[in-house]
Design an enzyme around this catalytic site. Structure first.
Site, PDB file in Angstrom:
ATOM      1  N   SER A   1       0.871  -1.185   0.000  1.00  0.00           N
ATOM      2  CA  SER A   1       0.000   0.000   0.000  1.00  0.00           C
ATOM      3  C   SER A   1       0.903   1.228   0.000  1.00  0.00           C
ATOM      4  O   SER A   1       2.087   1.139   0.350  1.00  0.00           O
ATOM      5  CB  SER A   1      -0.852  -0.012   1.269  1.00  0.00           C
TER       6      SER A   1
ATOM      7  N   TYR B   1      -1.812  -1.420  10.675  1.00  0.00           N
ATOM      8  CA  TYR B   1      -1.936  -1.645   9.228  1.00  0.00           C
ATOM      9  C   TYR B   1      -0.746  -1.045   8.480  1.00  0.00           C
ATOM     10  O   TYR B   1      -0.121  -1.702   7.651  1.00  0.00           O
ATOM     11  CB  TYR B   1      -3.251  -1.048   8.718  1.00  0.00           C
TER      12      TYR B   1
HETATM   13  N1  LIG Z   1      -8.735  -0.515  -0.575  1.00  0.00           N
HETATM   14  C1  LIG Z   1      -7.677   0.242  -0.434  1.00  0.00           C
HETATM   15  O1  LIG Z   1      -7.778   1.467  -0.332  1.00  0.00           O
HETATM   16  C2  LIG Z   1      -6.301  -0.354  -0.404  1.00  0.00           C
HETATM   17  C3  LIG Z   1      -5.208   0.495  -0.587  1.00  0.00           C
HETATM   18  C4  LIG Z   1      -3.926  -0.044  -0.562  1.00  0.00           C
HETATM   19  C5  LIG Z   1      -3.747  -1.403  -0.375  1.00  0.00           C
HETATM   20  N2  LIG Z   1      -4.831  -2.219  -0.196  1.00  0.00           N
HETATM   21  C6  LIG Z   1      -4.579  -3.640   0.025  1.00  0.00           C
HETATM   22  O2  LIG Z   1      -5.232  -4.372  -0.995  1.00  0.00           O
HETATM   23  C7  LIG Z   1      -5.465  -5.714  -0.545  1.00  0.00           C
HETATM   24  C8  LIG Z   1      -6.887  -6.104  -0.902  1.00  0.00           C
HETATM   25  O3  LIG Z   1      -7.771  -5.308  -0.148  1.00  0.00           O
HETATM   26  P1  LIG Z   1      -9.101  -4.664  -0.774  1.00  0.00           P
HETATM   27  O4  LIG Z   1      -8.951  -3.198  -0.725  1.00  0.00           O
HETATM   28  O5  LIG Z   1      -9.420  -5.332  -2.040  1.00  0.00           O
HETATM   29  O6  LIG Z   1     -10.134  -5.021   0.391  1.00  0.00           O
HETATM   30  P2  LIG Z   1     -11.315  -6.086   0.475  1.00  0.00           P
HETATM   31  O7  LIG Z   1     -12.319  -5.820  -0.592  1.00  0.00           O
HETATM   32  O8  LIG Z   1     -11.753  -6.038   1.896  1.00  0.00           O
HETATM   33  O9  LIG Z   1     -10.594  -7.474   0.168  1.00  0.00           O
HETATM   34  C9  LIG Z   1      -9.778  -8.107   1.103  1.00  0.00           C
HETATM   35  C10 LIG Z   1      -9.592  -9.559   0.713  1.00  0.00           C
HETATM   36  O10 LIG Z   1      -8.752 -10.193   1.691  1.00  0.00           O
HETATM   37  C11 LIG Z   1      -9.366 -11.386   2.129  1.00  0.00           C
HETATM   38  N3  LIG Z   1      -9.032 -11.703   3.507  1.00  0.00           N
HETATM   39  C12 LIG Z   1      -9.105 -10.892   4.587  1.00  0.00           C
HETATM   40  N4  LIG Z   1      -8.811 -11.580   5.709  1.00  0.00           N
HETATM   41  C13 LIG Z   1      -8.549 -12.863   5.320  1.00  0.00           C
HETATM   42  C14 LIG Z   1      -8.225 -14.055   6.012  1.00  0.00           C
HETATM   43  N5  LIG Z   1      -8.130 -14.091   7.348  1.00  0.00           N
HETATM   44  N6  LIG Z   1      -8.029 -15.188   5.295  1.00  0.00           N
HETATM   45  C15 LIG Z   1      -8.152 -15.174   3.941  1.00  0.00           C
HETATM   46  N7  LIG Z   1      -8.478 -14.083   3.237  1.00  0.00           N
HETATM   47  C16 LIG Z   1      -8.680 -12.941   3.917  1.00  0.00           C
HETATM   48  C17 LIG Z   1     -10.859 -11.123   1.984  1.00  0.00           C
HETATM   49  O11 LIG Z   1     -11.573 -12.356   1.822  1.00  0.00           O
HETATM   50  P3  LIG Z   1     -12.566 -13.024   2.890  1.00  0.00           P
HETATM   51  O12 LIG Z   1     -13.147 -11.931   3.738  1.00  0.00           O
HETATM   52  O13 LIG Z   1     -13.562 -13.732   2.042  1.00  0.00           O
HETATM   53  O14 LIG Z   1     -11.685 -13.962   3.662  1.00  0.00           O
HETATM   54  C18 LIG Z   1     -10.907 -10.318   0.696  1.00  0.00           C
HETATM   55  O15 LIG Z   1     -10.935 -11.181  -0.411  1.00  0.00           O
HETATM   56  C19 LIG Z   1      -5.179  -5.710   0.964  1.00  0.00           C
HETATM   57  O16 LIG Z   1      -3.917  -6.284   1.204  1.00  0.00           O
HETATM   58  C20 LIG Z   1      -5.163  -4.229   1.308  1.00  0.00           C
HETATM   59  O17 LIG Z   1      -4.356  -3.953   2.413  1.00  0.00           O
HETATM   60  C21 LIG Z   1      -6.101  -1.716  -0.220  1.00  0.00           C
END
Ligand SMILES: NC(=O)c1ccc[n+]([C@@H]2O[C@H](COP(=O)([O-])OP(=O)(O)OC[C@H]3O[C@@H](n4cnc5c(N)ncnc54)[C@H](OP(=O)(O)O)[C@@H]3O)[C@@H](O)[C@H]2O)c1
Length: 252
Positions: free
Chosen positions: A132, A145
């Site tokens: 991130s 985080y």
């Molecule tokens: N959204 C942003 O602004 C942003 C910015 C920078 C980086 N990121 C990074 O991008 C990545 C994806 O996040 P997102 O933004 O797409 O959020 P999201 O829509 O909440 O997706 C998160 C994913 O991680 C999975 N996950 C969470 N806990 C888990 C566990 N204990 N075991 C297995 N899977 C798990 C969730 O699946 P289940 O709940 O089905 O397990 C879901 O598929 C993350 O690493 C996040 O830190 C996001």
């Protein structure tokens, strides 16, 4: 080609799965919500999709995942699963944060090492770790985080250099987006106040750059500029600015 994607049930991981499916790349999809993974499997009949519903915060599951996939001719590992939690460090829930460390750090570390060894032996393969923009600084009110994403970013950068020195054909990339419109905020109990990128855009941008062997992948011009400029901002001023930004995101 075959890709293993963690966190494929929503947001960036879900969009990456769809983009790779359109490119006819077979998929192994991991997340806890089996129904979401099944939807993807039903949608794409053109490729082989295996779903593995697993909680990556459980240590034993990492071994289960590696043992069941390591011999499956995987070319791409995408460590995308992750989550955050807003609040001051003294007020946030310890158990949730320990799980966050397990998913955002332990699982990334375990899977990266396991697949890196196999990829090095085969002298091919891509690893895309999703960090991130938070990886470049400290984050008051989202502190654990930010710290986990610093780990992910710096680990990936170090491995990049080691691979370069080996003249390896294995490539590692690290995705560092700013705000993306996913389920992240709902899970972290926050709301974005700035314009967010779409997960579809970020996923396509990241996968395309991964195939071009880019180390650092920052999907928007705005975030590229911000990350460049923070090098010149004194630490205490940056902490103050970041704290104010996060304060506005905490859902009341
Ligand atoms: N959204 C942003 O602004 C942003 C910015 C920078 C980086 N990121 C990074 O991008 C990545 C994806 O996040 P997102 O933004 O797409 O959020 P999201 O829509 O909440 O997706 C998160 C994913 O991680 C999975 N996950 C969470 N806990 C888990 C566990 N204990 N075991 C297995 N899977 C798990 C969730 O699946 P289940 O709940 O089905 O397990 C879901 O598929 C993350 O690493 C996040 O830190 C996001």
């Amino acid at each position: 080609m075959r890709a293993l994607i963690t966190g494929a049930s929503s947001g960036i991981g879900y969009s990456m799965a769809k983009y790779l499916a359109v490119k006819n790349i077979d998929l192994i999809l991991v997340a806890r919500r089996k129904n979401r993974l099944l939807e993807l499997k039903k949608e794409f009949k053109n490729i082989d999709i295996e779903i593995i519903p697993l909680d990556l915060s459980i240590e034993d599951n990492l071994e289960v995942l590696v043992n069941s996939t390591i011999d499956k001719d995987i070319d791409i590992l995408i460590n995308n699963a992750g989550f955050g939690l807003f609040g001051t460090f003294d007020s946030t829930d310890l158990e949730t944060e320990m799980k966050m460390i397990d998913v955002n750090i332990r699982a990334v570390h375990y899977l990266t090492k396991s697949f890196l060894k196999k990829f090095i032996k085969e002298d091919k393969g891509y690893i895309l770790n999703v960090a991130s923009s938070a990886g470049f600084m400290a984050g008051p009110k989202l502190s654990t985080y930010y710290a986990t994403k610093n780990y992910c970013l710096r680990l990936s950068e170090a491995i990049y250099q080691e691979l370069k020195e080996k003249k390896s054909n294995v490539h590692i990339s690290v995705l560092c987006p700013g705000p993306v419109d996913t389920e992240f905020n709902t899970v972290a109990h926050g709301v974005f106040k700035t314009k967010s990128a779409t997960p579809e855009y970020v996923a396509k941008y990241a996968v395309d750059k991964m195939f071009k062997n880019k180390l650092l992948i920052i999907p928007t011009i705005k975030m590229k500029m911000a990350i460049f400029l923070i090098r010149f901002v004194p630490t205490k001023l940056l902490l103050h600015i970041t704290s104010n930004i996060q304060e506005r995101k905490i859902s009341k």
